[in-house]
Design a protein around this motif. Structure first.
Motif, PDB file in Angstrom:
ATOM      1  N   UNK A  11       0.832  -1.200   0.000  1.00 15.60           N
ATOM      2  CA  UNK A  11       0.000   0.000   0.000  1.00 15.60           C
ATOM      3  C   UNK A  11       0.863   1.244   0.000  1.00 15.60           C
ATOM      4  N   UNK A  12       0.232   2.406  -0.374  1.00 13.82           N
ATOM      5  CA  UNK A  12       0.959   3.671  -0.404  1.00 13.82           C
ATOM      6  C   UNK A  12       1.510   4.021   0.956  1.00 13.82           C
ATOM      7  N   UNK A  13       0.766   3.729   2.024  1.00 10.74           N
ATOM      8  CA  UNK A  13       1.205   4.097   3.363  1.00 10.74           C
ATOM      9  C   UNK A  13       2.475   3.348   3.753  1.00 10.74           C
ATOM     10  N   UNK A  14       2.562   2.030   3.411  1.00 12.79           N
ATOM     11  CA  UNK A  14       3.687   1.223   3.874  1.00 12.79           C
ATOM     12  C   UNK A  14       4.869   1.244   2.921  1.00 12.79           C
ATOM     13  N   UNK A  15       4.610   1.598   1.648  1.00 12.47           N
ATOM     14  CA  UNK A  15       5.681   1.584   0.669  1.00 12.47           C
ATOM     15  C   UNK A  15       6.722   2.656   0.935  1.00 12.47           C
ATOM     16  N   UNK A  16       6.279   3.842   1.306  1.00 10.66           N
ATOM     17  CA  UNK A  16       7.211   4.953   1.422  1.00 10.66           C
ATOM     18  C   UNK A  16       8.155   4.765   2.603  1.00 10.66           C
ATOM     19  N   UNK A  17       9.465   4.929   2.376  1.00  9.91           N
ATOM     20  CA  UNK A  17      10.435   4.790   3.475  1.00  9.91           C
ATOM     21  C   UNK A  17      10.374   5.978   4.426  1.00  9.91           C
ATOM     22  N   UNK A  18      10.890   5.762   5.617  1.00  9.73           N
ATOM     23  CA  UNK A  18      10.993   6.830   6.613  1.00  9.73           C
ATOM     24  C   UNK A  18      12.473   6.976   6.970  1.00  9.73           C
ATOM     25  N   UNK A  19      13.203   7.776   6.194  1.00  6.62           N
ATOM     26  CA  UNK A  19      14.651   7.861   6.379  1.00  6.62           C
ATOM     27  C   UNK A  19      15.027   8.586   7.656  1.00  6.62           C
ATOM     28  N   UNK A  20      16.123   8.167   8.229  1.00  7.91           N
ATOM     29  CA  UNK A  20      16.695   8.877   9.367  1.00  7.91           C
ATOM     30  C   UNK A  20      17.683   9.893   8.801  1.00  7.91           C
ATOM     31  N   UNK A  21      17.169  11.061   8.451  1.00  7.59           N
ATOM     32  CA  UNK A  21      17.968  12.040   7.714  1.00  7.59           C
ATOM     33  C   UNK A  21      17.952  13.397   8.406  1.00  7.59           C
ATOM     34  N   UNK A  22      19.093  14.079   8.345  1.00  7.46           N
ATOM     35  CA  UNK A  22      19.158  15.443   8.894  1.00  7.46           C
ATOM     36  C   UNK A  22      18.633  16.454   7.879  1.00  7.46           C
TER      37      UNK A  22
END
Length: 346
Positions: A11-22
């Motif tokens: 799904x669109x909600x789970x596909x997108x990554x959540x990067x640990x980015x500054x």
């Protein structure tokens, strides 16, 4: 869009990554006419021959685009988000590399572009760069449809020093108060006393024209006439800024048979003066230290005044016609300098 595709069913909600980015969402430039940007995760080797930038496309990146395109309608935003996630097909990784010394970049779609110089510089400090597609040799016209804007933005992040070397010296062109302090016209052309270099050389105008064309609006008039069965070509380039004429450059090629040509530079801006402190709008009779009795003379019923520093620099008055009832002094007391003219034979 500079992203590769592969199949995915999440799904669109789970596909997108959540990067640990500054880095902030939208920090990886991808969008041109429209679409979304990505988020930078790492920049390495900036200003070197192996500069690289990595990133990902996040839900926040795409949601910003959907909100921009669909407005406040949450249902349309959700549909847009789902559509873009499907179009991405699970490929969210982004990579861009550059050789800063060579002025070359490989964008996220694996296409290579060669930097060909500054495209334009604007009053707000923004600028564009000119790019050439390496494989096809095609020059991008700078429009959003050409894809040039995100290429420039990626290169600015990878090679900021390279860009500054290109753009930095031209920023003074945007500041009219800078001209008034540091730009002087003399027999060499227009000289920047702060940077200690010629802005425009009358002996080699093409060098200065590259800078002028990046900043000033240019109007070019080409005229031709026959003389002794030879064609005389005159190029008259008029450069304007904020709707006002800055200078004209006239190149007369009438002496091409002897390998010579006449170049005439006419300064029209009141913000550029000569070494005597004379600028457009001045009254020569009011200029401290200007010996008008020695430097101004009547010739064929006109007043001709030259700079004390060079006979090649002359002042064109608004009204310079001498009649039996007028004198040079009376004309100078009323008429202001309309243009400063420099002439050189190459």
């Amino acid at each position: 869009m500079a992203v590769a595709f592969r199949s995915a069913t999440a799904s669109a909600q789970s596909e997108f990554p959540k990067p640990n980015s500054i880095y902030k969402s939208g920090s990886f430039p991808l969008a041109s006419c429209k679409s979304w940007n990505g988020t930078i995760t790492e920049i390495g080797g900036a200003n070197t021959s192996k500069a690289s930038m990595s990133g990902v496309v996040t839900r926040e990146d795409v949601l910003e685009y959907c909100a921009r395109m669909q407005g406040d309608d949450e249902a349309k935003q959700a549909a847009c988000l789902k559509e873009e996630a499907t179009r991405l097909r699970g490929e969210f990784s982004l990579t861009s590399t550059a050789d800063c010394s060579a002025g070359r970049i490989k964008t996220t779609d694996e296409k290579e572009y060669q930097l060909r110089g500054l495209g334009g510089l604007w009053l707000n400090g923004g600028y564009s760069l000119t790019w050439q597609h390496v494989r096809s040799g095609k020059l991008l016209d700078g429009s959003c449809a050409s894809g040039a804007p995100p290429i420039t933005e990626q290169f600015k992040l990878l090679c900021p020093a390279t860009v500054e070397r290109l753009v930095g010296p031209l920023r003074s062109y945007l500041d009219e108060s800078y001209w008034a302090r540091f730009w002087r016209v003399d027999q060499r052309g227009i000289y920047d006393t702060n940077q200690k270099k010629l802005v425009l050389s009358i002996q080699d105008p093409e060098e200065g024209l590259r800078s002028a064309r990046a900043v000033f609006a240019e109007r070019k008039v080409t005229t031709a006439q026959e003389e002794s069965t030879r064609q005389i070509l005159t190029y008259n380039m008029i450069f304007t800024f904020n709707g006002k004429d800055i200078y004209h450059l006239e190149v007369d090629q009438s002496d091409r048979r002897r390998g010579a040509r006449m170049t005439k530079l006419t300064v029209s801006s009141p913000n550029i003066s000569d070494a005597a402190g004379v600028s457009v709008g001045s009254r020569l009779i009011d200029v401290a230290g200007y010996n008008w009795k020695k430097l101004c003379e009547e010739y064929e019923a006109q007043v001709n005044c030259r700079s004390p520093y060079s006979s090649k620099v002359t002042y064109i008055l608004e009204d310079d016609v001498v009649t039996g009832r007028t004198s040079i002094q009376s004309i100078l007391s009323k008429s202001k300098v309309k243009e400063i003219e420099v002439e050189a034979l190459h």
